[in-house]
Motif scaffolding. Structure first.
Motif, PDB file in Angstrom:
ATOM      1  N   ARG A  83       2.151  19.530 -77.921  1.00 58.44           N
ATOM      2  CA  ARG A  83       2.585  20.685 -77.460  1.00 58.44           C
ATOM      3  C   ARG A  83       4.329  20.515 -77.754  1.00 58.44           C
ATOM      4  NH1 ARG A  83      -0.109  24.655 -74.279  1.00 58.44           N
ATOM      5  NH2 ARG A  83       1.900  25.309 -73.442  1.00 58.44           N
ATOM      6  N   SER A  84       4.923  21.417 -78.429  1.00 54.74           N
ATOM      7  CA  SER A  84       6.487  21.227 -78.899  1.00 54.74           C
ATOM      8  C   SER A  84       7.357  21.481 -77.915  1.00 54.74           C
ATOM      9  CB  SER A  84       6.735  22.332 -79.964  1.00 54.74           C
ATOM     10  OG  SER A  84       6.500  23.596 -79.427  1.00 54.74           O
ATOM     11  N   GLU A  85       6.695  22.062 -76.710  1.00 52.44           N
ATOM     12  CA  GLU A  85       7.754  22.252 -75.375  1.00 52.44           C
ATOM     13  C   GLU A  85       8.003  20.993 -74.874  1.00 52.44           C
ATOM     14  OE1 GLU A  85       5.393  26.172 -76.148  1.00 52.44           O
ATOM     15  OE2 GLU A  85       5.044  23.853 -76.243  1.00 52.44           O
ATOM     16  N   THR A 157       3.156  25.643 -80.917  1.00 50.19           N
ATOM     17  CA  THR A 157       3.915  26.601 -80.215  1.00 50.19           C
ATOM     18  C   THR A 157       3.151  28.004 -79.791  1.00 50.19           C
ATOM     19  OG1 THR A 157       5.997  27.622 -80.017  1.00 50.19           O
ATOM     20  CG2 THR A 157       4.996  27.864 -82.214  1.00 50.19           C
ATOM     21  N   ARG A 169      -1.880  30.108 -79.250  1.00 49.67           N
ATOM     22  CA  ARG A 169      -1.067  28.814 -79.741  1.00 49.67           C
ATOM     23  C   ARG A 169      -1.349  28.652 -81.160  1.00 49.67           C
ATOM     24  NH1 ARG A 169       2.603  26.773 -76.599  1.00 49.67           N
ATOM     25  NH2 ARG A 169       2.360  24.767 -77.572  1.00 49.67           N
ATOM     26  N   VAL A 172       3.656  25.130 -85.206  1.00 49.55           N
ATOM     27  CA  VAL A 172       5.312  25.373 -85.504  1.00 49.55           C
ATOM     28  C   VAL A 172       5.355  25.298 -87.399  1.00 49.55           C
ATOM     29  CG1 VAL A 172       7.467  24.518 -85.155  1.00 49.55           C
ATOM     30  CG2 VAL A 172       5.809  24.105 -83.370  1.00 49.55           C
ATOM     31  N   GLN A 198       9.981  27.160 -82.685  1.00 56.42           N
ATOM     32  CA  GLN A 198       9.965  28.610 -82.264  1.00 56.42           C
ATOM     33  C   GLN A 198       8.679  29.177 -82.927  1.00 56.42           C
ATOM     34  OE1 GLN A 198      11.817  29.619 -79.803  1.00 56.42           O
ATOM     35  NE2 GLN A 198      13.041  27.723 -79.685  1.00 56.42           N
TER      36      GLN A 198
END
Length: 253
Positions: A83-85, A157, A169, A172, A198
């Motif tokens: 997960r990029s976050e 993302t 999802r 990215v 993003q």
């Protein structure tokens, strides 16, 4: 998430799109699955001042990241996505986010949407076709017998609004103008490239309903991309095959 993707471009197209010096020729791959070898692009050693040679290299890695600190990889889940976050803070991925960011060339990816009592597979590709680069991470694991295993994961993302009804999802996508900044781990910390992580703009991808052939990893030909409406008869619904394909050699052939 991203659990299956394609790379149908020629090696010459990959070299041109990713600004690589060279890539060993490889055939189209229509159904790339976890634990199989995937192509990553990473920053290479800086060239001499004035050199016009690319400073990027292509490497083959096992799809499924194994953290360097892992004592028993079999006790870990198969880490094909990050997960990029949260990747920059998670112990599993933070070293790779800081030191080993990569790009994953791809022609599209697959997702499954529940339709009635079955899951309908979709091929999500750049509108009109072509190549994209997913944000990736690379880690080298040293196993107890002393051999090194290069491994990788794809960052995800939130899905763009136009495809969120298929899955929430998606990978990215790094724009070509951001390739160098994303790969430059010497100058850019994770916070310096956070804006890259993003969802893509709406309309970048098109979703094509395809047959259930993609569900089986053993099906690797272009027929898996045939639009579902063109099937002669509907196949018996099957669940996507998520069994690891351990033992695959690091070769795209």
């Amino acid at each position: 998430m991203c659990g299956r993707f394609t790379l149908m471009a020629t090696w010459e197209e990959v070299v041109a799109y990713m600004s690589l010096l060279e890539v060993e020729p490889f055939p189209p791959r229509y159904n790339i699955a976890p634990t199989q070898p995937i192509l990553l692009v990473m920053a290479d050693e800086p060239r001499e001042p004035g050199s016009n040679l690319p400073d990027r290299k292509a490497v083959l890695v096992r799809w499924g990241l194994i953290p360097a600190w892992a004592k028993d990889p079999k006790s870990l889940p198969l880490l094909i996505n990050a997960r990029s976050e949260t990747a920059a803070e998670r112990n599993t991925f933070k070293a790779a986010m800081r030191h080993r960011r990569a790009l994953v060339p791809a022609s599209g990816f697959f997702e499954w949407k529940k339709v009635g009592n079955r899951k309908q597979p979709f091929f999500l590709r750049p509108k009109g076709g072509g190549l994209v680069a997913f944000a990736g991470l690379m880690e080298t694991y040293l196993d107890p017998n002393g051999s090194e295993i290069d491994t990788g994961a794809i960052l995800t993302t939130n899905a763009s609004p136009d495809i969120a009804d298929i899955h929430d999802r998606m990978p990215v996508v790094v724009k070509p103008e951001d390739f160098s900044r994303w790969l430059d781990c010497r100058s850019n910390e994770p916070k310096d490239v956070a804006d890259i992580l993003q969802p893509p703009e709406q309309g970048m991808f098109e979703a094509i309903a395809i047959s259930d052939l993609v569900n089986k990893v053993a099906n690797t030909g272009p027929e898996i991309l045939r639009p579902a409406a063109l099937q002669d008869s509907p196949a018996k619904p099957t669940k996507p095959d998520t069994k690891p394909t351990e033992g695959a050699q690091l070769s795209l052939l």
